[in-house]
Design a protein around this motif. Structure first.
Motif, PDB file in Angstrom:
ATOM      1  N   UNK A 355       3.134   1.815 -13.273  1.00  0.00           N
ATOM      2  CA  UNK A 355       2.290   2.691 -14.082  1.00  0.00           C
ATOM      3  C   UNK A 355       0.807   2.537 -13.759  1.00  0.00           C
ATOM      4  N   UNK A 356       0.440   1.530 -13.007  1.00  0.00           N
ATOM      5  CA  UNK A 356      -0.952   1.359 -12.585  1.00  0.00           C
ATOM      6  C   UNK A 356      -1.218   2.256 -11.379  1.00  0.00           C
ATOM      7  N   UNK A 357      -2.243   3.076 -11.467  1.00  0.00           N
ATOM      8  CA  UNK A 357      -2.631   3.953 -10.358  1.00  0.00           C
ATOM      9  C   UNK A 357      -3.421   3.141  -9.340  1.00  0.00           C
ATOM     10  N   UNK A 358      -2.921   3.079  -8.114  1.00  0.00           N
ATOM     11  CA  UNK A 358      -3.587   2.322  -7.053  1.00  0.00           C
ATOM     12  C   UNK A 358      -4.510   3.251  -6.274  1.00  0.00           C
ATOM     13  N   UNK A 359      -5.779   2.875  -6.176  1.00  0.00           N
ATOM     14  CA  UNK A 359      -6.753   3.574  -5.348  1.00  0.00           C
ATOM     15  C   UNK A 359      -7.031   2.670  -4.152  1.00  0.00           C
ATOM     16  N   UNK A 360      -6.392   2.937  -3.004  1.00  0.00           N
ATOM     17  CA  UNK A 360      -6.390   1.968  -1.899  1.00  0.00           C
ATOM     18  C   UNK A 360      -7.688   1.952  -1.103  1.00  0.00           C
ATOM     19  N   UNK A 361      -8.081   0.762  -0.727  1.00  0.00           N
ATOM     20  CA  UNK A 361      -9.249   0.542   0.122  1.00  0.00           C
ATOM     21  C   UNK A 361      -8.745   0.089   1.487  1.00  0.00           C
ATOM     22  N   UNK A 362      -9.176   0.758   2.546  1.00  0.00           N
ATOM     23  CA  UNK A 362      -8.714   0.429   3.891  1.00  0.00           C
ATOM     24  C   UNK A 362      -9.740  -0.445   4.606  1.00  0.00           C
ATOM     25  N   UNK A 363      -9.233  -1.304   5.461  1.00  0.00           N
ATOM     26  CA  UNK A 363     -10.098  -2.200   6.207  1.00  0.00           C
ATOM     27  C   UNK A 363     -10.266  -3.529   5.508  1.00  0.00           C
ATOM     28  N   UNK A 364     -10.858  -4.460   6.239  1.00  0.00           N
ATOM     29  CA  UNK A 364     -11.091  -5.805   5.725  1.00  0.00           C
ATOM     30  C   UNK A 364     -12.582  -6.092   5.768  1.00  0.00           C
ATOM     31  N   UNK A 365     -13.128  -6.458   4.647  1.00  0.00           N
ATOM     32  CA  UNK A 365     -14.557  -6.792   4.576  1.00  0.00           C
ATOM     33  C   UNK A 365     -14.718  -8.028   3.716  1.00  0.00           C
ATOM     34  N   UNK A 366     -15.626  -8.896   4.120  1.00  0.00           N
ATOM     35  CA  UNK A 366     -15.944 -10.038   3.265  1.00  0.00           C
ATOM     36  C   UNK A 366     -16.470  -9.520   1.932  1.00  0.00           C
ATOM     37  N   UNK A 367     -16.356 -10.340   0.895  1.00  0.00           N
ATOM     38  CA  UNK A 367     -16.701  -9.881  -0.443  1.00  0.00           C
ATOM     39  C   UNK A 367     -18.136  -9.374  -0.525  1.00  0.00           C
ATOM     40  N   UNK A 368     -19.042  -9.978   0.230  1.00  0.00           N
ATOM     41  CA  UNK A 368     -20.445  -9.563   0.168  1.00  0.00           C
ATOM     42  C   UNK A 368     -20.650  -8.137   0.678  1.00  0.00           C
TER      43      UNK A 368
END
Length: 405
Positions: A355-368
């Motif tokens: 039931x949670x809508x996932x809004x996907x983020x592509x790629x890998x980035x450090x948190x900063x």
């Protein structure tokens, strides 16, 4: 208003011409007042401008990643000379309002973790009225305003310089009042601007702050470390493009599904708290719906008790130490009755409730650097809500709305 409109903005802040001042009365509230000439109606603005703005983020980032390092280096040298700032800059204070403040919150960790400099973020009024009086010698004051005309930001720069603090401005033009007021300046102007809630301008301000943090890292951690960080940042444009394509329809559709809610909450911690504030601002500006950005744990301590229990909740879960808590909170909020969307790396959603809508983020980035990717959904969410409600950005669909006063 928090959007950095690119044309005809007044001197008091980064807003559209004709936007309301804080103390404006509602139409008809003072019927006995003398008649005044009606302000001219602002130009029409369709909510689709949010989608157009978001569609240009990847190209903008490619361009900015190429030009900003040189501009940041020139500004740094203007402040500290060719020898850099070793032992001179001891801390950084980021100052702004609206989107510029949210960009500062999103960039704070880059200064602290990558440049190893203490950093704090101040709204312009608080900086002007309080913090500037006690800022320590060696503090670099970085003032951000996309238009370069935000009044309190300009006053803060003047107050900082009067105390002998070095100041650096970030705005859209080398001829802006902020560029003229600060000791050094980084221009982040973009091609083909159009009146809109700040989407491209927000990314440009954030990118400039991140690049500035990496220029500081060159002094504190060495040229090789800074070069590696810059290469990571430059590589994110393709990930922005992939994320934009992935969330465009999903975020708008979820926005349409929650458009009847009286309020939308967006939650994040660390750099993601800045992203949360920015995303909430786009819902307010773009769709005229009350929204707010909040720290994850603070929401759990306070606002989870607020009605209505099905209030929409967007939870940001980028890589980093707060990610496990973000995932846990999304599930627990769903159990409370909230309608939940999760902004999270694609393919790393764990054992989520369907039931949670996932809004996907592509790629890998450090948190900063993650805010550059995790903010992309915001314009599409605001667009979906606005279209469902039949609204225009900045209430321009209403002949007596705030944009007219």
């Amino acid at each position: 208003m928090t959007g950095d409109l690119t044309t005809a903005a007044p001197a008091t802040g980064d807003v559209t011409a004709g936007a309301p001042m804080a103390g404006d009365l509602a139409a008809g509230a003072a019927t006995a007042a003398p008649a005044q000439a009606q302000a001219p109606a602002p130009a029409p603005m369709d909510a689709a401008v949010l989608v157009r703005q978001s569609g240009r983020l990847a190209d903008d980032l490619r361009e900015l990643a190429g030009v900003l390092p040189g501009r940041a280096d020139a500004a740094w040298r203007a402040l500290y000379g060719a020898g850099g700032a070793a032992g001179t800059v001891r801390s950084v204070c980021l100052v702004g309002d609206g989107d510029s403040l949210h960009a500062g919150t999103a960039a704070e960790a880059a200064f602290e973790h990558l440049a190893e400099l203490p950093c704090e973020v101040q709204p312009a009024q608080r900086f002007l009225g309080y913090h500037v009086r006690t800022a320590a010698p060696g503090t670099l004051v970085v003032a951000v305003s996309a238009s370069g005309r935000t009044e309190r930001v300009l006053q803060g720069v003047a107050a900082a310089r009067a105390r002998g603090l070095r100041t650096l401005g970030i705005s859209g033009s080398d001829t802006s009042p902020l560029a003229e007021a600060a000791d050094a300046h980084i221009a982040v102007g973009l091609p083909d601007p159009e009146p809109s809630p700040g989407v491209r301008t927000h990314q440009a301000s954030l990118a400039a702050l991140l690049v500035l943090a990496l220029r500081a890292a060159e002094t504190t951690r060495g040229a090789d470390a800074a070069a590696g960080y810059r290469a990571e940042l430059a590589g994110l444009a393709e990930d922005v493009a992939a994320t934009e394509a992935a969330v465009r329809e999903r975020a708008a559709a979820w926005g349409r599904s929650v458009a009847g809610a009286p309020v939308v909450a967006v939650l994040g911690t660390g750099p993601a708290e800045g992203t949360a504030g920015y995303a909430a601002a786009k819902v307010v500006e773009g769709a005229g719906v009350h929204a707010y950005g909040r720290d994850l744990e603070e929401w759990w301590h306070v606002e989870r008790f607020a009605a209505p229990l099905d209030t929409p909740l967007v939870v940001l879960a980028p890589p980093g130490p707060a990610r496990p808590r973000a995932l846990e909170l999304a599930g627990r909020a769903l159990g409370l009755g909230r309608r939940v969307a999760l902004v999270t790396p694609a393919g790393d959603t764990g054992d989520l409730d369907d039931r949670i809508e996932v809004l996907p983020v592509h790629g890998t980035a450090r948190e900063e650097f993650a805010p550059l990717l995790h903010q992309v959904f915001a314009a599409h969410l605001a667009f979906g809500i606005a279209r469902e409600l039949g609204r225009s950005p900045f209430q321009r669909h209403r002949p007596t709305g705030p944009a007219l006063r």
